[in-house]
Design an enzyme around this catalytic site. Sequence first.
Site, PDB file in Angstrom:
ATOM      1  N   GLY A 251     -12.285  -1.575   6.242  1.00  0.00           N
ATOM      2  CA  GLY A 251     -11.472  -0.660   7.035  1.00  0.00           C
ATOM      3  C   GLY A 251     -10.958  -1.222   8.346  1.00  0.00           C
TER       4      GLY A 251
ATOM      5  N   ASN B 133      -7.879  -0.969   0.021  1.00  0.00           N
ATOM      6  CA  ASN B 133      -7.762   0.493  -0.017  1.00  0.00           C
ATOM      7  C   ASN B 133      -7.072   1.018   1.249  1.00  0.00           C
ATOM      8  OD1 ASN B 133     -10.095   3.154  -1.006  1.00  0.00           O
ATOM      9  ND2 ASN B 133      -8.123   3.341  -0.051  1.00  0.00           N
ATOM     10  N   THR B 134      -7.760   0.856   2.388  1.00  0.00           N
ATOM     11  CA  THR B 134      -7.270   1.462   3.626  1.00  0.00           C
ATOM     12  C   THR B 134      -5.872   0.992   3.994  1.00  0.00           C
ATOM     13  OG1 THR B 134      -9.555   1.413   4.359  1.00  0.00           O
ATOM     14  CG2 THR B 134      -7.917   1.963   6.020  1.00  0.00           C
TER      15      THR B 134
ATOM     16  N   ALA C 198     -11.930  -6.118   0.903  1.00  0.00           N
ATOM     17  CA  ALA C 198     -12.148  -5.502   2.222  1.00  0.00           C
ATOM     18  C   ALA C 198     -11.585  -6.346   3.362  1.00  0.00           C
ATOM     19  CB  ALA C 198     -13.624  -5.237   2.501  1.00  0.00           C
ATOM     20  N   GLY C 199     -11.062  -5.649   4.336  1.00  0.00           N
ATOM     21  CA  GLY C 199     -10.598  -6.287   5.561  1.00  0.00           C
ATOM     22  C   GLY C 199      -9.118  -6.602   5.586  1.00  0.00           C
TER      23      GLY C 199
ATOM     24  N   LYS D   1     -18.567  -1.963  -9.339  1.00  0.00           N
ATOM     25  CA  LYS D   1     -18.436  -2.687  -8.079  1.00  0.00           C
ATOM     26  C   LYS D   1     -19.681  -2.356  -7.275  1.00  0.00           C
ATOM     27  CE  LYS D   1     -16.273  -2.660  -3.618  1.00  0.00           C
ATOM     28  NZ  LYS D   1     -15.226  -2.198  -2.719  1.00  0.00           N
TER      29      LYS D   1
END
Lengths: 258, 315
Positions: A159, A208-209, A186-187, A98
């Site tokens: 994040g 992830n977050t 992301a986001g 990635k």
Amino acid sequence: MGFSLYGVELASRLLLGTAQYPSPAVLADAVRASSAGVVTVSVRRETGGAASGQQRFFALLGELGVRVLPNTAGCHSAREAIATAQMAREIFETDWIKLEVIGEADTLHPDPFGLVEAARELTADGFRVLPYCTEDLVTAAHLRDAGCEVLMPWGAPIGTGRGLNNVYGLRALRAHHPDIPLIVDAGIGLPSHAAAAMELGFDGILLNTAVAGAGDPVAMARAMALAIEAGRAGFEAGPVPMRDMAAPSTPVLGTPFQ
Amino acid sequence: MRIVLRGAGVAGLVAATCLAEAGREVVVVDPAGVPTRSGASHLAGGMLAPWCEAEAAGAVLVERAAGAIDWWAAHVPGVVRAGTLVVASSRDVPDLARFAARTSGHERVDAEAIAELEPALAGRFTQGLFFPGEAHLDPRRALDALAGALRRHGVACLEAEPAPLPGDRRLDCRGTAATDALAGLRGIRGEMVMLSSREVALSRPVRLLHPRIPLYVVPRGDGRFMVGATMLEGGRAGPMTLRSAVELMNAAYALHPAFAEAEMLELGAGLRPGFDDNLPALIRDAAGVWHANGAFRHGFLLGPWLGAQAVSALD
């Protein structure tokens, strides 16, 4: 319809990051609850350039039976990202990477120039590159020219949990690249964000977050998996078009033409 | 029956103290000296902060840490019960709400209350959390005091293994050095910076919320401050990286710009021992050796709990 990346069939359309969990045990439970088949690991930020792929943290990922997708998080130039990718290939014994090349510190906006340069070199070196990019159509075209067979546009900055900041742009990207896997990376903050991306026709979600930082990461992992499945099923079912005026599902007597 | 205890970090010295107080015959062995000057304990922050740490570790930490502050205050000098202050830069204020939601034992503080608690931070932060029940100590002085007390009470502190006696029982407290004996143990890299500044004065540990690193500045007295600490999986040993140094120093600078003029006394890097759940455990291995290990970030906070477990197990 199946989901495959670089010829590898994957049962789940969710790819999960491994950073910021309360403990490896919670991470393992979250991965199981999510049914994710791929997990990303930051070579630099999580491992500080791990000396040994045999270490307990990696052994635990191995026990989960998931494919590891190393990432170049924290790299700010093509050179750094290439060096990190090469290190990752040795540690994790995979040619998947990635690719992250960050261009701006506050938004962690990808650097399109560095990204294309690194993608070209890494592809020539035998890597299978999954670039973290934006919804920009021109960058996307250059990344494909550089050899990328998967694109991973952001929904919002890393994040932030803001969801899909630019639905129009994501829709356009999907329309311009109907033939390759597109993953929103992301986001994503909520299951509804993930479902919305899947309803637009995206092939998968990397997050992830939203899971690691949730009050109960394992429960959120399951919620995300369900949302992604629902969103995809909705997309495949062919949603009705949006319209401005009410369309009664049964005729209203006496007003046939209104 | 004698207990041969290996490892003179915090887990070993607290366990040795608990065992000696329970009337057991203990010998402490560490080739690096008693107390050891290497390893995670030497680099620890020394925060006795169960409520803050529960943010990631959960309520089990608060339960197991019950009595820890009193234990330390009863055994070593220099335990400061002044609480912990948690602040966030304006861009990270949402993280403060998240931290508050995950923790208990705190009160919200505004700019005025922050200035009252820590005058050096007046005007720098508008919102924070104060954890009044927490405490801190200087880990190196605390371990010196524990080792000194053990010696005064006649506990042998050796650098080489003693000749085995029949009936010896073994307790291994070597942290990450025991990774070969404990399959589930891993090393989590941590890095810290020691600073000296006469321009900044703090009365208590201050945590600065950061998206990835649990950052804190702990006053050690005499104008010294410990800034910690990174958390990196993968088990890599070796000196601190420039990235980590920059991030830690940036954090100190963000807390107070006068830290820019601080002298850097030390850059330290080491490995914390952790099991998969990041909680310590007392385990008996196939060879019959007991292990008190896996204290992760909480060697000082959960040392007394682990010591009490060792006393029961080696009854």
